[in-house]
Design a protein around this motif. Structure first.
Motif, PDB file in Angstrom:
ATOM      1  N   LYS A 184      35.769  -3.497  12.993  1.00  0.00           N
ATOM      2  CA  LYS A 184      35.296  -2.141  12.741  1.00  0.00           C
ATOM      3  C   LYS A 184      36.097  -1.164  13.582  1.00  0.00           C
ATOM      4  O   LYS A 184      36.069  -1.217  14.810  1.00  0.00           O
ATOM      5  CB  LYS A 184      33.816  -2.023  13.075  1.00  0.00           C
ATOM      6  N   PHE A 185      36.811  -0.286  12.897  1.00  0.00           N
ATOM      7  CA  PHE A 185      37.560   0.746  13.594  1.00  0.00           C
ATOM      8  C   PHE A 185      37.530   2.011  12.754  1.00  0.00           C
ATOM      9  O   PHE A 185      37.206   1.983  11.570  1.00  0.00           O
ATOM     10  CB  PHE A 185      38.997   0.306  13.873  1.00  0.00           C
ATOM     11  N   ALA A 186      37.856   3.125  13.383  1.00  0.00           N
ATOM     12  CA  ALA A 186      37.888   4.407  12.683  1.00  0.00           C
ATOM     13  C   ALA A 186      39.168   5.128  13.045  1.00  0.00           C
ATOM     14  O   ALA A 186      39.668   4.995  14.165  1.00  0.00           O
ATOM     15  CB  ALA A 186      36.682   5.253  13.073  1.00  0.00           C
ATOM     16  N   LEU A 187      39.686   5.877  12.090  1.00  0.00           N
ATOM     17  CA  LEU A 187      40.847   6.708  12.337  1.00  0.00           C
ATOM     18  C   LEU A 187      40.353   8.104  12.686  1.00  0.00           C
ATOM     19  O   LEU A 187      39.589   8.702  11.937  1.00  0.00           O
ATOM     20  CB  LEU A 187      41.761   6.745  11.109  1.00  0.00           C
ATOM     21  N   PHE A 215      27.492   8.539  22.967  1.00  0.00           N
ATOM     22  CA  PHE A 215      28.126   9.830  22.804  1.00  0.00           C
ATOM     23  C   PHE A 215      29.601   9.619  22.496  1.00  0.00           C
ATOM     24  O   PHE A 215      30.219   8.677  22.977  1.00  0.00           O
ATOM     25  CB  PHE A 215      27.970  10.667  24.074  1.00  0.00           C
ATOM     26  N   ILE A 216      30.174  10.503  21.703  1.00  0.00           N
ATOM     27  CA  ILE A 216      31.595  10.425  21.356  1.00  0.00           C
ATOM     28  C   ILE A 216      32.412  10.628  22.625  1.00  0.00           C
ATOM     29  O   ILE A 216      32.218  11.587  23.347  1.00  0.00           O
ATOM     30  CB  ILE A 216      31.974  11.511  20.333  1.00  0.00           C
ATOM     31  N   VAL A 217      33.310   9.706  22.871  1.00  0.00           N
ATOM     32  CA  VAL A 217      34.213   9.818  24.011  1.00  0.00           C
ATOM     33  C   VAL A 217      35.562  10.263  23.470  1.00  0.00           C
ATOM     34  O   VAL A 217      36.170   9.568  22.671  1.00  0.00           O
ATOM     35  CB  VAL A 217      34.350   8.466  24.747  1.00  0.00           C
ATOM     36  N   ARG A 218      36.008  11.447  23.868  1.00  0.00           N
ATOM     37  CA  ARG A 218      37.273  11.960  23.393  1.00  0.00           C
ATOM     38  C   ARG A 218      38.386  11.425  24.275  1.00  0.00           C
ATOM     39  O   ARG A 218      38.239  11.295  25.483  1.00  0.00           O
ATOM     40  CB  ARG A 218      37.290  13.486  23.425  1.00  0.00           C
ATOM     41  N   VAL A 251      36.333   1.395  22.474  1.00  0.00           N
ATOM     42  CA  VAL A 251      37.682   1.548  22.995  1.00  0.00           C
ATOM     43  C   VAL A 251      38.423   2.617  22.197  1.00  0.00           C
ATOM     44  O   VAL A 251      38.206   2.779  21.011  1.00  0.00           O
ATOM     45  CB  VAL A 251      38.476   0.216  22.957  1.00  0.00           C
ATOM     46  N   ASN A 252      39.279   3.354  22.893  1.00  0.00           N
ATOM     47  CA  ASN A 252      40.114   4.367  22.265  1.00  0.00           C
ATOM     48  C   ASN A 252      41.564   3.919  22.344  1.00  0.00           C
ATOM     49  O   ASN A 252      42.064   3.610  23.423  1.00  0.00           O
ATOM     50  CB  ASN A 252      39.975   5.715  22.975  1.00  0.00           C
ATOM     51  N   VAL A 253      42.227   3.882  21.201  1.00  0.00           N
ATOM     52  CA  VAL A 253      43.637   3.533  21.138  1.00  0.00           C
ATOM     53  C   VAL A 253      44.368   4.754  20.591  1.00  0.00           C
ATOM     54  O   VAL A 253      44.013   5.266  19.534  1.00  0.00           O
ATOM     55  CB  VAL A 253      43.878   2.304  20.236  1.00  0.00           C
ATOM     56  N   ARG A 265      34.189  -1.972  18.817  1.00  0.00           N
ATOM     57  CA  ARG A 265      34.758  -1.099  17.800  1.00  0.00           C
ATOM     58  C   ARG A 265      35.841  -0.256  18.439  1.00  0.00           C
ATOM     59  O   ARG A 265      35.877  -0.101  19.650  1.00  0.00           O
ATOM     60  CB  ARG A 265      33.665  -0.198  17.215  1.00  0.00           C
ATOM     61  N   ALA A 266      36.722   0.289  17.632  1.00  0.00           N
ATOM     62  CA  ALA A 266      37.825   1.084  18.152  1.00  0.00           C
ATOM     63  C   ALA A 266      37.950   2.398  17.406  1.00  0.00           C
ATOM     64  O   ALA A 266      37.660   2.474  16.215  1.00  0.00           O
ATOM     65  CB  ALA A 266      39.131   0.309  18.041  1.00  0.00           C
ATOM     66  N   ILE A 267      38.384   3.420  18.135  1.00  0.00           N
ATOM     67  CA  ILE A 267      38.775   4.689  17.534  1.00  0.00           C
ATOM     68  C   ILE A 267      40.281   4.775  17.694  1.00  0.00           C
ATOM     69  O   ILE A 267      40.801   4.719  18.808  1.00  0.00           O
ATOM     70  CB  ILE A 267      38.091   5.883  18.223  1.00  0.00           C
TER      71      ILE A 267
END
Length: 144
Positions: free
Chosen positions: A126-129, A37-40, A61-63, A98-100
């Protein structure tokens, strides 16, 4: 007669689908439980908008880089050297980490690129903006 067809055999008129339904329901439950699930992030940032945006790739991970230039790693404020260490630790635990990456839209482009460089430099390929989906504006009425 031995080995011949008998005259009183019944023809199959239907298929019992109850076992099929049971298997499908069990698979559905398994897929729902194991889905990511998307973690905000918990840090408020004013994300830039994009017309073709949407939910980003899910990451482990969220940065976050907020409008004051503060860095956060999974909700906890960190310095740049601490971020490097924490990202390296996450990659050491799981090679497919992966990172957001979320950054306030008022942040300078160079700071965002330095953040991306830090994340990639520690082995996260692999990361996403993170962005907000832009709502299409209503068509303006035509003036004669």
């Amino acid at each position: 007669m031995a080995g011949g067809a008998q005259d009183n055999e019944e023809e199959i008129t239907g298929i019992n689908v109850t076992p099929l339904v049971d298997v499908v329901l069990v698979l559905l439950i398994i897929f729902m439980v194991t889905a990511n699930f998307i973690v905000r992030e918990t840090v408020e940032v004013d994300l830039p908008r994009a017309a073709n945006g949407g939910e980003t790739v899910q990451g482990l991970v969220n940065v976050v880089l907020d409008k004051e230039g503060k860095l956060y790693f999974d909700g906890a404020q960190v310095t740049e050297p601490e971020l490097t260490t924490k990202v390296a630790e996450a990659v050491a635990k799981d090679k497919d980490t992966r990172a957001i990456i979320s950054a306030d839209q008022t942040i300078a482009y160079g700071q965002v690129m330095r953040l991306i460089d830090t994340v990639k430099g520690q082995g996260i390929a692999k990361f996403a903006l993170n962005i907000e989906k832009d709502v299409a504006p209503a068509a303006a009425p035509a003036t004669p």
